[in-house]
Design an enzyme around this catalytic site. Sequence first.
Site, PDB file in Angstrom:
ATOM      1  N   HIS A  91       0.808  -1.217   0.000  1.00 32.07           N
ATOM      2  CA  HIS A  91       0.000   0.000   0.000  1.00 32.07           C
ATOM      3  C   HIS A  91       0.846   1.275   0.000  1.00 32.07           C
ATOM      4  CE1 HIS A  91      -4.231   1.138   0.137  1.00 32.07           C
ATOM      5  NE2 HIS A  91      -3.902   2.181   0.870  1.00 32.07           N
ATOM      6  N   ASP A 161      -7.224   4.042   9.316  1.00 33.82           N
ATOM      7  CA  ASP A 161      -8.570   4.060   8.736  1.00 33.82           C
ATOM      8  C   ASP A 161      -8.825   2.822   7.876  1.00 33.82           C
ATOM      9  OD1 ASP A 161      -9.242   6.453   9.903  1.00 33.82           O
ATOM     10  OD2 ASP A 161      -8.611   7.663   8.203  1.00 33.82           O
ATOM     11  N   GLU A 277     -12.146  12.747  13.766  1.00 35.57           N
ATOM     12  CA  GLU A 277     -11.520  13.071  12.491  1.00 35.57           C
ATOM     13  C   GLU A 277     -12.313  14.208  11.846  1.00 35.57           C
ATOM     14  OE1 GLU A 277     -10.377  10.169   9.663  1.00 35.57           O
ATOM     15  OE2 GLU A 277      -9.377   8.848  11.116  1.00 35.57           O
TER      16      GLU A 277
END
Length: 527
Positions: A91, A161, A277
């Site tokens: 990623h 997340d 957030e």
Amino acid sequence: MGNNSNKLLLTLVICRLIIVIPGLSIDPSVDGKLSIDPTDVEQASLDFGLLTRRQPLAVLHPGSAQDVARLVKAAYGSNQGFTVSARGHGHSTNGQAQTRNGVVIQMSRSNEGSELESGSKPPRPRVWARERYVDVWGGELWIDVLKSSLEYGLAPKSWTDYLYLSVGGTLSNAGISGQAFNHGPQISNVLELDVVTGKGELLTCSEDQNPELFHAVLGGLGQFGIITRARISLEPAPQRVRWIRVLYSDFSVFTGDQEHLISLHAQPGHQKFDYIEGFVIVDEGLVNNWRSSFFSPQNPVIVTERVLYCLEIAKNYHEYSAETIDQEVESLLKKLNFISTSVFTTDLLYVDFLDRVHKSELKLRSKGLWEVPHPWLNLFIPKSKIAEFDEGVFKVILGNKTSGPILIYPMNRDKWDRRSSVVTPDEGVFYLVALLRSASEKGEEGQSLEYLIDQNRRILRYCDEAGINVKQYLPHFTRQQEWMDHFGSKWDWICEMKREFDPRHILATGQQIFTPTFSSSSNMASR
């Protein structure tokens, strides 16, 4: 037959490496699989960013920490040398886990092609319920850590997340989400590590044992060792989450409320939110349709501002305390100053809340919009400069198209251990601004890869000219001076740790911080 085939493949791989790297000696007793299969090599040459491509000589699918140590020891001891990079779920966005003319260690077993046809496989998570921690393989994905710990009614305290990331990958950066204001980043919740250094030594480290290695590896961008095991602190897992979004049109009011909420971190659980957030809405279409992916309220919000700010908060609870959750949430919301008609609420299982981004991934994959270039830019910004950043970036540079989410939320600096390798702004509160954009291959204006990369440069240039001392999270630089500026006062210590734990500069060369001592063809830092 399977073992014989695996040994034959291993012999071919070693022969290929010896041809390329004279004087190389590799112990052939590998528990896993050393592969030159074109599919494995191709996968290891790419990542989520699709911005960089480096092709390795081979890919190791380790069956144990000893496999990792054997390979790195061979690289360290060879005359000509070769590089080694650990790869989790792939990623990264700028080739950080790639290596050219070296070997990639595919740590995560969930990638296609990573399951071993024979031989051993890395250990599964082991939960110690009484002690409240879990031991996990460095390549384990956080989603699997969650599932394993939930079987005992426990869960890690701090998250990212997106859960389909490897433990070793996030701990090599920091690992942040909306819980960081309260529990700190994931690296603040690690009790112990097993690490293979750049010398091929397999060492256990913690606050008390090999502490210099422990702190260097946490947030160390893979420069000092490969994490093969992490011991993660756990807490009792809640059952459900009350998930809330509210809107603001005034940036100072928005950030004032965010800063108020994170200041409650020391309060009892019922007097604070568990997740804080936020995100910025500058896209004209999203101003009226942003909530379509969340809820459809009966009363639409009427706004005239081009830029909106959304506060996203969540409160964890157990079913036995469901009667009090409404009152607790209402008490906290009463002290905030959002647009009064903009409260959007849902209730869901804890695991579904944590895994919320995966649902978006599946939708994007179904539309062919996941495997596209991702020129992401993640910045830590001092609290004292966040309003200036808003005026220059959100309201000017970004225009009215975003090509992806823009996250913004504050964190408490005292929840971060200054002894780790991570660098942050030196203020008590700083913000993450994450521009998570996807490039369009259709050539749409404002969404092309070239446009977005140039916009990232404009944002960084604006910060430099405005005196906003930003620090990149998931940093990407290619010149020594840039890395020296990034690490600042930590640079000399970073170099000292590199000399101690990876003296030949073998590990994680995709980060482009240090040049391998057996290579002179790069402009990277070679101290």
